[in-house]
Design a protein around this motif. Structure first.
Motif, PDB file in Angstrom:
ATOM      1  N   ASN A  15      25.325  22.646  53.672  1.00 35.57           N
ATOM      2  CA  ASN A  15      24.137  23.041  54.422  1.00 35.57           C
ATOM      3  C   ASN A  15      24.059  24.561  54.381  1.00 35.57           C
ATOM      4  N   TYR A  16      22.915  25.084  53.905  1.00 39.53           N
ATOM      5  CA  TYR A  16      22.742  26.537  53.772  1.00 39.53           C
ATOM      6  C   TYR A  16      21.902  27.140  54.899  1.00 39.53           C
ATOM      7  N   GLY A  17      21.389  26.297  55.784  1.00 33.66           N
ATOM      8  CA  GLY A  17      20.542  26.802  56.865  1.00 33.66           C
ATOM      9  C   GLY A  17      19.078  26.938  56.467  1.00 33.66           C
ATOM     10  N   ILE A  18      18.709  26.410  55.299  1.00 35.27           N
ATOM     11  CA  ILE A  18      17.325  26.489  54.826  1.00 35.27           C
ATOM     12  C   ILE A  18      16.776  25.087  54.557  1.00 35.27           C
ATOM     13  N   GLU A  19      17.299  24.119  55.270  1.00 32.33           N
ATOM     14  CA  GLU A  19      16.934  22.731  55.004  1.00 32.33           C
ATOM     15  C   GLU A  19      15.675  22.260  55.735  1.00 32.33           C
TER      16      GLU A  19
END
Length: 171
Positions: free
Chosen positions: A126-130
């Motif tokens: 998870n990159y925080g841009i989902e």
């Protein structure tokens, strides 16, 4: 003005300046940091409380497990470092690491993510841009191909800069 009033307004001003500085920094990163192009696999939920938004799944969200000296270390929720390389128009995963990567080849970059699932050979990152919030009243767009242009900040985090639907900017 008495001393308490000055202290109160000084604290209010400090909070406002902090929030404006924080928001300004993130917007500056989004606009000026180097950008990469990622393939996206959308999921389209609707939430009464949050309105229209798309959950975005990226090809780079599935990566090989990091290996540290023959021992695989990937606890759920731990930070992971993903090395990306441009292959064709898109960046793809080259390798992952549980420590900041060293010795990158030309054209490679690394980004931070968090382990959110794993199986025998791969991890979900998870990159925080989902999540991408759709402008109010626009509804869910129709498209055949979805891509994301994302900025890579100086601390190696990703920010969505622009979505491309069938090669055209959205919205």
């Amino acid at each position: 003005m008495n001393r308490r009033a000055l202290l109160f307004w000084g604290l209010v001003a400090a909070q406002v300046l902090f929030l404006l500085g924080w928001a300004g920094y993130h917007e500056w990163v989004r606009q000026t940091a180097p950008t990469i192009l990622l393939k996206v696999r959308p999921v389209d939920p609707r939430d009464i409380m949050r309105g229209d938004y798309m959950i975005l799944g990226y090809d780079v969200s599935t990566a090989p497990k990091p290996d540290r000296g023959g021992q695989v270390v990937v606890p759920y929720g731990s930070e992971v470092f993903v090395v990306l390389e441009k292959r064709g128009p898109f960046h793809e995963v080259v390798r992952t690491s549980s420590e900041e990567p060293q010795g990158l080849k030309p054209g490679q970059i690394w980004v931070r993510g968090t382990v959110d699932r794993f199986d025998d050979k791969t991890i979900g990152v998870n990159y925080g841009i989902e999540q991408y919030f759709v402008p109010e009243g626009m509804g869910t767009p129709d498209f055949k191909r979805l891509e994301a242009r994302v900025s890579v900040s100086p601390d190696h985090r990703l920010y969505i800069r622009q979505l491309l639907l069938d090669g055209r900017p959205y919205p």
